[in-house]
Design an enzyme around this catalytic site. Sequence first.
Site, PDB file in Angstrom:
ATOM      1  N   TYR A  58      -2.460  -1.080  10.417  1.00 19.85           N
ATOM      2  CA  TYR A  58      -2.381  -1.222   8.965  1.00 19.85           C
ATOM      3  C   TYR A  58      -1.065  -0.666   8.450  1.00 19.85           C
ATOM      4  CZ  TYR A  58      -3.985  -1.136   4.083  1.00 19.85           C
ATOM      5  OH  TYR A  58      -4.114  -1.337   2.733  1.00 19.85           O
ATOM      6  N   SER A 113       0.855  -1.188   0.000  1.00 23.00           N
ATOM      7  CA  SER A 113       0.000   0.000   0.000  1.00 23.00           C
ATOM      8  C   SER A 113       0.886   1.231   0.000  1.00 23.00           C
ATOM      9  CB  SER A 113      -0.883   0.005   1.257  1.00 23.00           C
ATOM     10  OG  SER A 113      -1.529   1.253   1.442  1.00 23.00           O
TER      11      SER A 113
END
Length: 258
Positions: free
Chosen positions: A153, A140
């Site tokens: 995350y 990401s």
Amino acid sequence: MTSLSNKLAVITGSNSGIGLGVAEVLAAAGANIVLNSFTDRDEDHALAADLARRHGVKVRYIAADMSKGDDCRQLIAKAGDVDILVNNAGIQHVAAIEEFPAAKWDAIIAINLTSSFHTIAAALPGMRKRGWGRIVNIASAHGLTASPFKSAYVSAKHGVVGLTKTVGLETAEVNITCNAICPGYVLTPLIDSQIPDTMKKYNMTREQVIRDVLLERQPSKEFATIEQIGGTAVFLCSPAADQITGTTISLDGGWTAL
């Protein structure tokens, strides 16, 4: 398009969203596919059958819980001779650190990071034996930068980038590559379903929510697409990418250039 005929690709977390989209593009390139998620429903197996029919490749669905190391390794064992491994499974939770549930932290680290360690460790011996392998980790933009309230995350995705570098170094001489794709915001069904609530919360139009909330940090003001992620995965499996390993490719509309 690059031909991946007779190659077997396992994509974790692939019964919807980015994972299914990547599987679609790999199948179109000729790869046989193993789809995966933690459920074991008729519709999961129907997805596999439909993908096989449309692309003329072999497709199976194998249920495995990516929060459990044994399940991760059994997925690879059940799949067979894995040539291409795409680690995509992931979950998210948003909260301030002092309010972040410990169980959510553990689950996010397990599914978003530790599962990749287990699948890679299980797949590498076979790749080494056959003298070819491609590992693609879906990280990401949050593997390269951070945002508030996403501690687990961001930590997991930074870990995926570090794992990618290490595996790339350990396999650099044996025709196995390991790279991470780092998307910015992607308009998946999950993201799309959140837009109406955000419209109500901020009294905005759909277009305003997309531009000023979701894509606030994405300079292109456009979503990355599932097809672009899949196309990048196919490129990383092609001869043109034979010397690309241990690194990241950003599909973030300039986010990490800021």
